[in-house]
Each structure stands twice: as C-alpha cells, then as structure tokens.
Design an enzyme around this catalytic site. Structure first.
Site, mmCIF file in Angstrom:
data_model
loop_
_atom_site.group_PDB
_atom_site.id
_atom_site.type_symbol
_atom_site.label_atom_id
_atom_site.label_comp_id
_atom_site.label_asym_id
_atom_site.label_seq_id
_atom_site.Cartn_x
_atom_site.Cartn_y
_atom_site.Cartn_z
ATOM 1 N N ALA A 1 0.862 -1.181 0.000
ATOM 2 C CA ALA A 1 0.000 0.000 0.000
ATOM 3 C C ALA A 1 0.900 1.233 0.000
ATOM 4 C CB ALA A 1 -0.859 -0.008 1.254
ATOM 5 N N GLY B 1 0.443 -5.151 0.711
ATOM 6 C CA GLY B 1 -0.673 -5.096 -0.231
ATOM 7 C C GLY B 1 -0.304 -5.670 -1.596
ATOM 8 N N GLU C 1 -0.687 -9.226 -1.317
ATOM 9 C CA GLU C 1 -2.127 -9.493 -1.179
ATOM 10 C C GLU C 1 -2.829 -9.447 -2.538
ATOM 11 O OE1 GLU C 1 -2.464 -6.512 2.037
ATOM 12 O OE2 GLU C 1 -3.593 -8.053 3.108
ATOM 13 N N GLU D 1 3.666 -5.713 7.141
ATOM 14 C CA GLU D 1 2.847 -4.653 7.747
ATOM 15 C C GLU D 1 3.127 -4.471 9.230
ATOM 16 O OE1 GLU D 1 1.810 -6.839 5.529
ATOM 17 O OE2 GLU D 1 0.332 -5.966 4.164
HETATM 18 N N1 3HC Z 1 4.618 3.389 0.044
HETATM 19 C C1 3HC Z 1 5.141 4.581 -0.299
HETATM 20 N N2 3HC Z 1 6.452 4.780 -0.534
HETATM 21 C C2 3HC Z 1 7.255 3.720 -0.434
HETATM 22 C C3 3HC Z 1 6.788 2.441 -0.079
HETATM 23 C C4 3HC Z 1 5.405 2.295 0.148
HETATM 24 N N3 3HC Z 1 4.875 1.105 0.450
HETATM 25 N N4 3HC Z 1 7.828 1.594 -0.051
HETATM 26 C C5 3HC Z 1 8.914 2.314 -0.372
HETATM 27 N N5 3HC Z 1 8.571 3.587 -0.601
HETATM 28 C C6 3HC Z 1 9.453 4.679 -1.028
HETATM 29 C C7 3HC Z 1 10.481 5.046 0.022
HETATM 30 O O1 3HC Z 1 9.966 5.976 0.936
HETATM 31 C C8 3HC Z 1 11.592 5.618 -0.831
HETATM 32 O O2 3HC Z 1 11.188 6.926 -1.181
HETATM 33 P P1 3HC Z 1 12.267 8.080 -1.376
HETATM 34 O O3 3HC Z 1 13.175 7.610 -2.451
HETATM 35 O O4 3HC Z 1 11.461 9.268 -1.701
HETATM 36 O O5 3HC Z 1 12.962 8.185 -0.043
HETATM 37 C C9 3HC Z 1 11.531 4.776 -2.088
HETATM 38 O O6 3HC Z 1 10.223 4.186 -2.100
HETATM 39 C C10 3HC Z 1 12.551 3.654 -2.145
HETATM 40 O O7 3HC Z 1 12.483 2.922 -0.933
HETATM 41 P P2 3HC Z 1 13.810 2.399 -0.190
HETATM 42 O O8 3HC Z 1 14.788 3.496 -0.093
HETATM 43 O O9 3HC Z 1 13.367 1.724 1.036
HETATM 44 O O10 3HC Z 1 14.357 1.356 -1.285
HETATM 45 P P3 3HC Z 1 14.955 -0.094 -1.071
HETATM 46 O O11 3HC Z 1 15.240 -0.604 -2.423
HETATM 47 O O12 3HC Z 1 16.030 -0.050 -0.043
HETATM 48 O O13 3HC Z 1 13.775 -0.978 -0.434
HETATM 49 C C11 3HC Z 1 11.549 -1.869 -0.240
HETATM 50 C C12 3HC Z 1 12.607 -1.209 -1.160
HETATM 51 C C13 3HC Z 1 12.037 -3.252 0.210
HETATM 52 C C14 3HC Z 1 10.292 -1.992 -1.024
HETATM 53 C C15 3HC Z 1 11.363 -0.987 1.015
HETATM 54 O O14 3HC Z 1 11.132 0.349 0.602
HETATM 55 C C16 3HC Z 1 10.217 -1.387 1.889
HETATM 56 O O15 3HC Z 1 10.365 -2.265 2.710
HETATM 57 N N6 3HC Z 1 9.059 -0.725 1.718
HETATM 58 C C17 3HC Z 1 7.909 -0.932 2.551
HETATM 59 C C18 3HC Z 1 7.191 -2.189 2.192
HETATM 60 C C19 3HC Z 1 5.977 -2.355 3.073
HETATM 61 O O16 3HC Z 1 6.037 -2.185 4.257
HETATM 62 N N7 3HC Z 1 4.865 -2.701 2.446
HETATM 63 C C20 3HC Z 1 3.646 -2.868 3.184
HETATM 64 C C21 3HC Z 1 2.910 -1.568 3.221
HETATM 65 S S1 3HC Z 1 1.508 -1.629 4.258
HETATM 66 C C22 3HC Z 1 0.338 -2.403 3.339
HETATM 67 O O17 3HC Z 1 0.623 -2.858 2.272
HETATM 68 C C23 3HC Z 1 -1.035 -2.433 3.936
HETATM 69 C C24 3HC Z 1 -1.907 -3.399 3.243
HETATM 70 O O18 3HC Z 1 -1.881 -4.634 3.908
HETATM 71 C C25 3HC Z 1 -3.339 -2.939 3.226
#
Ligand code: 3HC
Length: 697
Positions: free
Chosen positions: A63, A102, A105, A125
């Site tokens: 998400a 997400g 998912e 998450e």
């Molecule tokens: N939403 C918005 N922005 C995101 C994002 C997300 N889910 N994931 C990463 N970004 C952004 C980062 O803020 C960063 O932005 P910036 O360049 O402006 O600083 C850019 O993407 C690159 O991220 P990283 O620097 O972390 O890049 P890496 O290559 O080191 O890592 C990654 C990539 C493994 C995807 C890592 O960013 C990560 O773990 N992201 C979060 C993943 C996550 O937690 N997903 C679950 C979200 S909650 C959800 O999905 C709810 C659902 O169940 C309803």
C-alpha cells in the site's frame, strides 16, 4: 487509461502493467487503474488469460504508506482484490523484486502466482504497526496453514522465491528473461491446458485442519507476551489469523478489516510509519554538492584491535572488504584477532555461518604492526582510546603514510573532529565515523562532519555506511555529537534524581516503562561504571564544575558494572538481569548524609519528565545549532543507537505527541528549581510560541 497502470494484448494474453515508480505502491490512482485495466482485459475477446506485472525494479511493494492517516479514497484495496479474485479469466501475477504487503495481497487475490529467481515476498505490515488489511491474514493461512502464516505475518519476514514455492505461496519459480516473460509462459500453459481458476479463498483444507486447535493460538500468544509485550499489532494479527480458521471467508475478511482499522488508528502505527520515513530521509543531505561522488572503498585500515576496532573490522569483512588491522603490540593484535575469531565461531555454532565462511572472513583481516601497511588503504578508521594527544599523533602519522584521497576517520565518541583534523595537512579528508558498541551488532553509525570535511568524503562515508549495513546519520561536530550529548544530559539528571531520593531501580523503571530495553543505570552497568567515572574525572581535571556523585563511590568500591557482577545493580553468575542491591542503597544513603541531603519521594511522572525532557531540550539545542539536520535524524539515532522504542517514533516525535507546550512548561519550572542544566532551548520556546512541532521544521 490510467497513467500508472497500463493494458495491452500480447498474443492471446492480456498484460496489465503497474508503473508507479519507485516501488509501484498502491496509491489511489494505481488502485483505480488496476480495476480499469482488469475490466479492459475481461472485455477483450482476444485475451484468454491475464498477466499482472510490475514495471521497473519490482512488483508492487505494498500500500502507499503516505496515504495512512488520510481520509480513505475509493476504490479500497480489498475491493480491488475482490475484483481480481472474481474475474472469470485466469489472472497470473508475475512477481519480481519485492512483492510485499498489499502487493503480495494483490498477488494472492490472483488465480496463480509465478516468480523469477531473486524475488522476495512478505507481509511486513507488522513493522509499520499494522496487519495485512487486504486479505493477507485470510488467504495466507489457506496456503500455508495457521502456524506458518502466524510466523510469517508476525515477523514480517521476507521469503525468497524458492522457499515461497516450497511453502505454496507461489506456484512456480520460472527462470525467464523478465517477469513478463515468466508470466506469459505460465499463462499460456494455463490456457492451453484449460486449467480451472484456482481461487485461494476456496482452498479450505489447511484452515479446516487447524479449526478447533485453540492450543496453537494460545501458545503463539504466550510467545508474544515474551517477545512483543509492548506491541499492539502482533496480537491483532493472531486474532485475524484465528478468524481465517474460525469463520467463513467473507466474515473473516470483515473481521480483518475491523482489526486493520484498530491498528491504523493506533499511536504505534503513527510512530512506526514516522520511523520508516525518518530512516529513508537520513541519506538526503541538503547543500551537499550534487556532483559529490562517493570514493571507492576497496581496502580499509583500522587502528586498534580492541573491542571497538575489532567490531568495526567485522563489519567490513562481512561484506567482503579486506581490512588491515593495526596495533602497537603483537599481544594486543593476537588478543583482538582471537576475539574476532571467537565471535565468528559463535555464529558458526548457531548455524549462521559455515566454518568455511569463518575462515574466509578471518583471511580478509591482515594483522599489522606497521603504519607502512596503510600506504594503499582507501579508508582508515582510528579506534583507540579517547585521548586527544594520542589521536593527533596518529593522524599526523596517517598524513605521512596514506595515499592522497584516502579518507581518514576517527571513531571518537566525544572529541573534536576539527582538532583531530588539524594534525594533518588534509583536513578535508578527515571525518568522524562513530560506531556504537558492540560495533558488529549495533546498526547506528554517526558520521561526523568536521568544519573542513569535503562533500566527497561525506558522500563516501554515507555510502560505505550503507554498504556495511549500518544506518548512517550525518551529524555535526560537538561534544558527544547527537546521541551521547543527549545521553550524558539524561545520565547526569538520573544521577541527581537518585541524590534527591529516588532509587536507581525507580529511575530506570520509568524508562523501561516507556519501552526502552533498559534504563540509564542498567546501561551504565553494561558500558562500565569506570567509563562514566573517567569522563567525570577528566572534566574535573579540566576545571569543570562536576559535583561529587554517589556513582564515584561505586567506582571506588570496585563495582565496575556487569563485568564485575556488581555496579549500580548486582548480577548473578552468567546473568545480565539487574538486581537492586542493598549495598548500593547503603552507599547512596551515606552519600546523601555527607551532602546533607534529606531524601524525598519523587513521583513517577517527575522521574520520567526529568529524564526525558532534559533530552528533548538538548535535542532542540542540537537542532538549532545544526548538529542534526532534521528532528527525525535524532529519532533515527535514538532508535538504532539506544533502543528507543520505534513504535514511539523516536524522542522528538514522542515529544511532539506529548505536546511541546507541556514540555516547555515543565522545562521552565525545572530551570527555576534546578538551575542552568535546564535552560530552555530557544528553538523549543519559538516552536511553542508559533504553535508548531518538531515535525513542522
Ligand atoms: N509506500 C510509499 N512509498 C514507499 C513504499 C510504500 N509502500 N515503499 C517504499 N517507498 C518509497 C520510500 O519511501 C523511498 O522513497 P524516497 O526515495 O522518496 O525516499 C523509495 O520508495 C525507495 O524505498 P527504499 O529506499 O526503502 O528502497 P529499497 O530498495 O532499499 O527498499 C523496499 C525497497 C524493500 C520496497 C522498502 O522500501 C520497503 O520495505 N518498503 C515498505 C514495504 C511495506 O512495508 N509494504 C507494506 C505496506 S503496508 C500495506 O501494504 C497495507 C496493506 O496490507 C493494506
């Protein structure tokens, strides 16, 4: 058609591509685009099956975290996924990069999942204080069973493609040129073999087998009571997975939704999301020349094979960078190498390394007694004891032997980088790299910028920090930099609280109550009572007014902390658990008598306020002086260097939640009562005047 999701026909397969850099997060445009592209694919008579793929470096990484806390926008993710689930043509999700949250998912809502090698999947998450809120808690148990689903969702662990295939999360790992290629191959197989649609929601077997197994959930909760006592979402995850087992799919989905909302609204979610973005901000350094290129670091020299030097060396060899480790005496070198070997052997015993890897790493360390061996190194890190004269001598020597362009770093935790740099003719190459003990474990790295440090050198230490898997934060040059400057303020205040009447255990308990792994005094015992004592003595020698302390008496009594099984607390053989000691109570009482102090009872609120607000006030000064770039950088320092609970977002974020006006009122009151240590930071006063927070800066 949406800008971020495209549709095209390839042969007889319709391809839906999400193209929302950098990580294809599921913002509202992507969600709407996914629905539109699906409708187009389903209406396209030429398409026998559909493939969903991500453009760029990854499938969907989840998400859009930036949308949390904002009013929800239609279509919701669960609704989007239901559409894919209910589609009457087979939909194949073709994964690469990281299919997370997400994103996974969505894939679980498709009828098939394939991945190219190197893909990782996961439901992380929990790390944001959430639970998977778009069917993850309902679908994953249907594929892997409740136990495994609980393990994966509560840990948020990433699973590599082969393991994901073994567990049944993906149907096949396909060696193909691209994920699209893999998806097309699989989709053609599905259509030619006329495979039926395989919906995860209909796969009842695994959850049916777990139905009625209350013990499974009870046991899991019990484990959480130990491991995740203070956390909110892990317990909600157990409730959600239990719903997958107990309830029909649609009702389970509803339950998941309710639990997701509870998590979304929890302060822990706000804190963890703040911490997520704070960590991603640290690399952004305003004013750094755009063309400041990081220098290549292929060989590192380290001076000092003690605890710090040895730990620092391990970081580099762990990522394959050879280290020349220098000491003055052979015995010290042998001792240091033996400690490093023992650390690696311990990892091997735990199965984290093979014996061959242990040997490979040891071979990357080249012991030396000769500065001449540093002629070719690209980076030197000095890690000897805290003495300015010694450090200046060393840097003078480095200036003579190191090649031009070598980065010269000191691991000092308090001394001035500028003064150290003045011992060389190349202050632009001198920088601080302050590691935290144990240096092979702790993630924080404070990179200290001196007045003359060049942009290129800053870019180098920031990038090398990431390479060795640290969390590098750039800080300015001052006594204690960011972390220790705040810590020392807290330490002095905690000591005063005990002077006034609190017991060390009372003072510590408010900090552990806040979520710190240990309080100030337990930490002093871990670091060594001698460390603080020697610092106080040095300051006294330098003519500073450092009042006598009951902690000096600990040192004099040989109570040096955990290493002597007695410090502020006592320790049983082989245990790190601090136990209050009547001996110490006596010693404190004596001290109070000597000083003519009548002890008073101090409330828990005051204990917390005085230990935390003094840090916040100092943090405000640090910000104002430009020692930290952002308030959120201070948060990162405390989360990764001192165990500040990430779910509270870091001390400055926490202060914003408490209310800066409330904090300032108390700071002023303490200033009136206790004097200059509590002088309010002008920045704190200004923010309160303007009705702003640290987060608004
Ligand atoms: N939403 C918005 N922005 C995101 C994002 C997300 N889910 N994931 C990463 N970004 C952004 C980062 O803020 C960063 O932005 P910036 O360049 O402006 O600083 C850019 O993407 C690159 O991220 P990283 O620097 O972390 O890049 P890496 O290559 O080191 O890592 C990654 C990539 C493994 C995807 C890592 O960013 C990560 O773990 N992201 C979060 C993943 C996550 O937690 N997903 C679950 C979200 S909650 C959800 O999905 C709810 C659902 O169940 C309803």
């Amino acid at each position: 058609m949406s800008q971020v999701v495209g549709y095209e026909l390839r042969g007889n397969i319709g391809v839906i591509t999400v193209d929302n850099p950098p990580v294809n997060a599921l913002g509202k445009d992507v969600r709407a685009g996914l629905v539109a592209a699906l409708e187009q694919g389903l209406a396209d008579d030429g398409a026998k099956a559909l493939v969903l793929v991500g453009a760029g470096r990854t499938f969907i990484a989840g998400a859009d975290i930036r949308e949390f806390g904002k009013p929800p926008a239609e279509p919701s993710l669960p609704d989007v996924i239901t559409r894919y689930d209910e589609a009457d043509k087979p939909v194949v999700a073709a994964l690469h990069g990281t299919a997370l949250g997400g994103g996974l998912e969505v894939a679980l809502g498709c009828h098939y999942r394939v991945a190219v090698p190197g893909t990782k999947v996961g439901l992380p998450e929990v790390k944001l204080g959430l639970l998977p809120g778009a069917g993850g808690t309902q679908r994953l148990p249907r594929l892997v069973g409740a136990q495994k689903a609980l393990e994966l969702i509560v840990s948020g662990e990433f699973v590599a493609a082969p393991k994901a295939a073994e567990l049944g999360i993906v149907d096949e790992v396909i060696e193909a040129e691209s994920p699209l290629e893999a998806g097309l191959q699989f989709a053609e197989k599905v259509t030619s073999e006329k495979r039926p649609l395989k919906r995860v929601r209909d796969q009842e077997e695994k959850v049916a087998a777990d139905r009625g197994n209350e013990a499974l959930f009870d046991e899991f909760r019990k484990g959480l009571e130990k491991k995740a006592r203070n956390l909110f979402s892990p317990f909600k995850i157990v409730d959600a997975v239990k719903a997958a087992v107990d309830l029909p799919f649609d009702e389970g989905m509803q339950r998941e939704r309710e639990l997701f909302r509870e998590c979304l609204e929890s302060p822990q979610r706000a804190g963890l999301v703040h911490a997520f973005f704070a960590e991603r901000q640290i690399g952004k350094i305003p004013g750094l020349a755009a063309d400041a290129k990081s220098r290549e670091i292929k060989h590192v020299g380290i001076i000092g094979a003690g605890t710090m030097g040895g730990g620092i060396a391990m970081n580099f060899v762990n990522v394959g960078i050879p280290v020349t480790l220098l000491e003055v005496k052979q015995e010290a070198l042998d001792r240091g190498l033996a400690v490093i070997r023992r650390n690696y052997e311990n990892s091997a015993k735990k199965g984290r390394l093979t014996q061959a890897q242990v040997e490979q790493r040891m071979e990357l360390i080249r012991p030396s007694l000769d500065y001449g061996d540093f002629a070719d190194v690209d980076l030197v890190i000095e890690a000897v004891f805290e003495n300015m004269d010694v450090k200046k001598q060393i840097f003078g020597k480095l200036d003579e032997v190191c090649k031009p362009g070598a980065v010269l770093a000191s691991n000092t935790s308090t001394l001035s980088i500028d003064e150290i740099a003045s011992a060389t003719k190349r202050p632009e190459d001198v920088v601080g790299m302050h590691f935290f003990s144990p240096a092979n474990v702790m993630k924080l790295l404070e990179n200290v910028r001196g007045e003359k440090t060049s942009d290129e050198v800053i870019a180098t230490v920031m990038s090398v920090g990431k390479k060795i898997k640290k969390v590098p934060v750039l800080v300015g040059n001052c006594y204690g930099f960011v972390g220790n400057r705040m810590l020392h303020k807290r330490g002095a205040e905690a000591m005063t609280l005990v002077n006034e009447g609190a017991s060390p255990a009372e003072a510590d308990s408010v900090l552990t109550g806040l979520g710190f792994p240990m309080g100030q005094f337990a930490m002093s015992d871990l670091a060594g009572i001698d460390v603080g004592y020697l610092i106080r003595q040095e300051r006294r020698k330098a003519g500073e007014d450092v009042p006598a302390s009951w902690m000096d008496k600990l040192y004099e009594a040989g109570r040096l902390g955990q290493k002597t099984q007695a410090g502020v607390y006592r320790y049983e053989e082989g245990s790190r658990k601090p136990i209050p000691d009547p001996e110490v109570d006596k010693l404190i009482e004596e001290f109070r008598k000597e000083q003519g102090i009548t002890p008073r009872e101090i409330s828990k609120d005051e204990l917390l306020e005085r230990q935390m607000y003094i840090m916040i006030n100092e943090g405000a000064k640090i910000l104002e002086e430009g020692i930290a770039i952002r308030a959120s950088d201070i948060d990162v320092v405390w989360i990764y260097g001192y165990g500040f609970p990430a779910y509270r977002g870091g001390p400055m974020f926490w202060a914003d939640q408490v209310g800066l006006d409330k904090i300032l009122d108390r700071v002023k009151e303490f200033h009136a009562r206790f004097g200059d240590a509590w002088k309010p930071a002008p920045l704190l006063e200004r923010l309160v005047r303007e009705g702003k927070k640290f987060g608004d800066l």
